[in-house]
Design a protein around this motif. Structure first.
Motif, PDB file in Angstrom:
ATOM      1  N   TYR A   1      17.078   2.742   3.471  1.00  0.00           N
ATOM      2  CA  TYR A   1      16.360   3.987   3.237  1.00  0.00           C
ATOM      3  C   TYR A   1      15.336   3.812   2.121  1.00  0.00           C
ATOM      4  O   TYR A   1      15.641   3.237   1.085  1.00  0.00           O
ATOM      5  CB  TYR A   1      17.338   5.107   2.888  1.00  0.00           C
ATOM      6  N   LEU A   2      14.142   4.315   2.353  1.00  0.00           N
ATOM      7  CA  LEU A   2      13.070   4.246   1.365  1.00  0.00           C
ATOM      8  C   LEU A   2      12.589   5.654   1.041  1.00  0.00           C
ATOM      9  O   LEU A   2      12.818   6.596   1.791  1.00  0.00           O
ATOM     10  CB  LEU A   2      11.926   3.383   1.897  1.00  0.00           C
TER      11      LEU A   2
ATOM     12  N   PRO B   1       7.328   7.490   3.634  1.00  0.00           N
ATOM     13  CA  PRO B   1       6.941   6.833   4.876  1.00  0.00           C
ATOM     14  C   PRO B   1       6.041   5.608   4.630  1.00  0.00           C
ATOM     15  O   PRO B   1       6.127   4.619   5.357  1.00  0.00           O
ATOM     16  CB  PRO B   1       6.181   7.918   5.652  1.00  0.00           C
ATOM     17  N   LEU B   2       5.216   5.666   3.602  1.00  0.00           N
ATOM     18  CA  LEU B   2       4.350   4.534   3.280  1.00  0.00           C
ATOM     19  C   LEU B   2       5.171   3.306   2.891  1.00  0.00           C
ATOM     20  O   LEU B   2       4.891   2.192   3.347  1.00  0.00           O
ATOM     21  CB  LEU B   2       3.386   4.903   2.148  1.00  0.00           C
ATOM     22  N   GLU B   3       6.208   3.496   2.075  1.00  0.00           N
ATOM     23  CA  GLU B   3       7.094   2.388   1.715  1.00  0.00           C
ATOM     24  C   GLU B   3       7.823   1.856   2.945  1.00  0.00           C
ATOM     25  O   GLU B   3       7.988   0.643   3.105  1.00  0.00           O
ATOM     26  CB  GLU B   3       8.109   2.833   0.666  1.00  0.00           C
ATOM     27  N   ALA B   4       8.258   2.750   3.819  1.00  0.00           N
ATOM     28  CA  ALA B   4       8.955   2.335   5.039  1.00  0.00           C
ATOM     29  C   ALA B   4       8.037   1.513   5.935  1.00  0.00           C
ATOM     30  O   ALA B   4       8.457   0.498   6.505  1.00  0.00           O
ATOM     31  CB  ALA B   4       9.477   3.562   5.783  1.00  0.00           C
ATOM     32  N   LYS B   5       6.794   1.923   6.061  1.00  0.00           N
ATOM     33  CA  LYS B   5       5.832   1.180   6.885  1.00  0.00           C
ATOM     34  C   LYS B   5       5.586  -0.210   6.289  1.00  0.00           C
ATOM     35  O   LYS B   5       5.539  -1.203   7.015  1.00  0.00           O
ATOM     36  CB  LYS B   5       4.513   1.970   6.981  1.00  0.00           C
ATOM     37  N   GLY B   6       5.444  -0.281   4.972  1.00  0.00           N
ATOM     38  CA  GLY B   6       5.257  -1.569   4.310  1.00  0.00           C
ATOM     39  C   GLY B   6       6.452  -2.481   4.511  1.00  0.00           C
ATOM     40  O   GLY B   6       6.305  -3.674   4.769  1.00  0.00           O
ATOM     41  N   TYR B   7       7.658  -1.907   4.413  1.00  0.00           N
ATOM     42  CA  TYR B   7       8.887  -2.674   4.642  1.00  0.00           C
ATOM     43  C   TYR B   7       8.926  -3.203   6.070  1.00  0.00           C
ATOM     44  O   TYR B   7       9.234  -4.367   6.312  1.00  0.00           O
ATOM     45  CB  TYR B   7      10.100  -1.799   4.355  1.00  0.00           C
ATOM     46  N   GLU B   8       8.602  -2.336   7.018  1.00  0.00           N
ATOM     47  CA  GLU B   8       8.618  -2.738   8.425  1.00  0.00           C
ATOM     48  C   GLU B   8       7.612  -3.857   8.692  1.00  0.00           C
ATOM     49  O   GLU B   8       7.933  -4.831   9.367  1.00  0.00           O
ATOM     50  CB  GLU B   8       8.305  -1.535   9.317  1.00  0.00           C
ATOM     51  N   ASP B   9       6.411  -3.732   8.150  1.00  0.00           N
ATOM     52  CA  ASP B   9       5.390  -4.763   8.342  1.00  0.00           C
ATOM     53  C   ASP B   9       5.834  -6.104   7.752  1.00  0.00           C
ATOM     54  O   ASP B   9       5.685  -7.153   8.382  1.00  0.00           O
ATOM     55  CB  ASP B   9       4.054  -4.334   7.717  1.00  0.00           C
ATOM     56  N   GLU B  10       6.381  -6.058   6.547  1.00  0.00           N
ATOM     57  CA  GLU B  10       6.836  -7.299   5.904  1.00  0.00           C
ATOM     58  C   GLU B  10       8.005  -7.911   6.671  1.00  0.00           C
ATOM     59  O   GLU B  10       8.079  -9.124   6.857  1.00  0.00           O
ATOM     60  CB  GLU B  10       7.240  -7.027   4.456  1.00  0.00           C
ATOM     61  N   LEU B  11       8.913  -7.053   7.151  1.00  0.00           N
ATOM     62  CA  LEU B  11      10.056  -7.537   7.923  1.00  0.00           C
ATOM     63  C   LEU B  11       9.591  -8.243   9.195  1.00  0.00           C
ATOM     64  O   LEU B  11      10.067  -9.334   9.515  1.00  0.00           O
ATOM     65  CB  LEU B  11      10.991  -6.379   8.273  1.00  0.00           C
ATOM     66  N   LYS B  12       8.651  -7.644   9.906  1.00  0.00           N
ATOM     67  CA  LYS B  12       8.143  -8.257  11.134  1.00  0.00           C
ATOM     68  C   LYS B  12       7.497  -9.609  10.845  1.00  0.00           C
ATOM     69  O   LYS B  12       7.718 -10.577  11.576  1.00  0.00           O
ATOM     70  CB  LYS B  12       7.139  -7.328  11.825  1.00  0.00           C
ATOM     71  N   ASP B  13       6.716  -9.699   9.764  1.00  0.00           N
ATOM     72  CA  ASP B  13       6.088 -10.971   9.395  1.00  0.00           C
ATOM     73  C   ASP B  13       7.140 -12.034   9.098  1.00  0.00           C
ATOM     74  O   ASP B  13       7.026 -13.179   9.538  1.00  0.00           O
ATOM     75  CB  ASP B  13       5.191 -10.797   8.165  1.00  0.00           C
ATOM     76  N   LYS B  14       8.168 -11.655   8.364  1.00  0.00           N
ATOM     77  CA  LYS B  14       9.220 -12.613   8.001  1.00  0.00           C
ATOM     78  C   LYS B  14      10.042 -13.030   9.212  1.00  0.00           C
ATOM     79  O   LYS B  14      10.476 -14.181   9.307  1.00  0.00           O
ATOM     80  CB  LYS B  14      10.136 -12.027   6.924  1.00  0.00           C
ATOM     81  N   LEU B  15      10.263 -12.115  10.157  1.00  0.00           N
ATOM     82  CA  LEU B  15      11.005 -12.478  11.366  1.00  0.00           C
ATOM     83  C   LEU B  15      10.229 -13.462  12.230  1.00  0.00           C
ATOM     84  O   LEU B  15      10.818 -14.355  12.842  1.00  0.00           O
ATOM     85  CB  LEU B  15      11.382 -11.221  12.158  1.00  0.00           C
ATOM     86  N   VAL B  16       8.906 -13.321  12.258  1.00  0.00           N
ATOM     87  CA  VAL B  16       8.070 -14.289  12.987  1.00  0.00           C
ATOM     88  C   VAL B  16       8.203 -15.665  12.334  1.00  0.00           C
ATOM     89  O   VAL B  16       8.363 -16.678  13.021  1.00  0.00           O
ATOM     90  CB  VAL B  16       6.596 -13.822  13.031  1.00  0.00           C
TER      91      VAL B  16
END
Length: 95
Positions: free
Chosen positions: A55-56, A59-74
């Motif tokens: 939980y963040l 919404p801006l923090e959540a979007k940043g977390y999601e973007d970083e997570l996707k990059d790291k999963l790649v």
């Protein structure tokens, strides 16, 4: 010891005692649920157990977390793919 943050109305010795009391609980949690249970960091082990619930505040923090997570999963997938093959034959050399 690491940096300790505590309320200004509590003495340093009381804060240290409270931190040390938590040590036993952390050790028990690590023994029962694994070391990952004592951290909020997302680990491969946590992902394998189920969805990541984090939980963040905004919404801006959540979007940043999601973007970083996707990059790291790649990056993680690339690492796994690059290391999946193990050579069957061994080689030796003389020094």
């Amino acid at each position: 010891m690491g940096l300790i943050s505590y309320s200004a109305d509590i003495s340093e010795s009381k804060a240290l005692a409270q931190e040390n009391r938590g040590l036993g609980r952390k050790l028990l949690t690590a023994a029962v649920s694994g070391v990952d249970a004592n951290t909020t960091n997302l680990t491969i082990n946590k992902l394998m157990k189920g969805p990541d619930l984090f939980y963040l505040s905004t919404p801006l923090e959540a979007k940043g977390y999601e973007d970083e997570l996707k990059d790291k999963l790649v990056l993680l997938k690339g690492y796994i793919v690059a290391n999946e093959g193990v050579e069957e034959k061994s080689t030796s050399f003389e020094l």
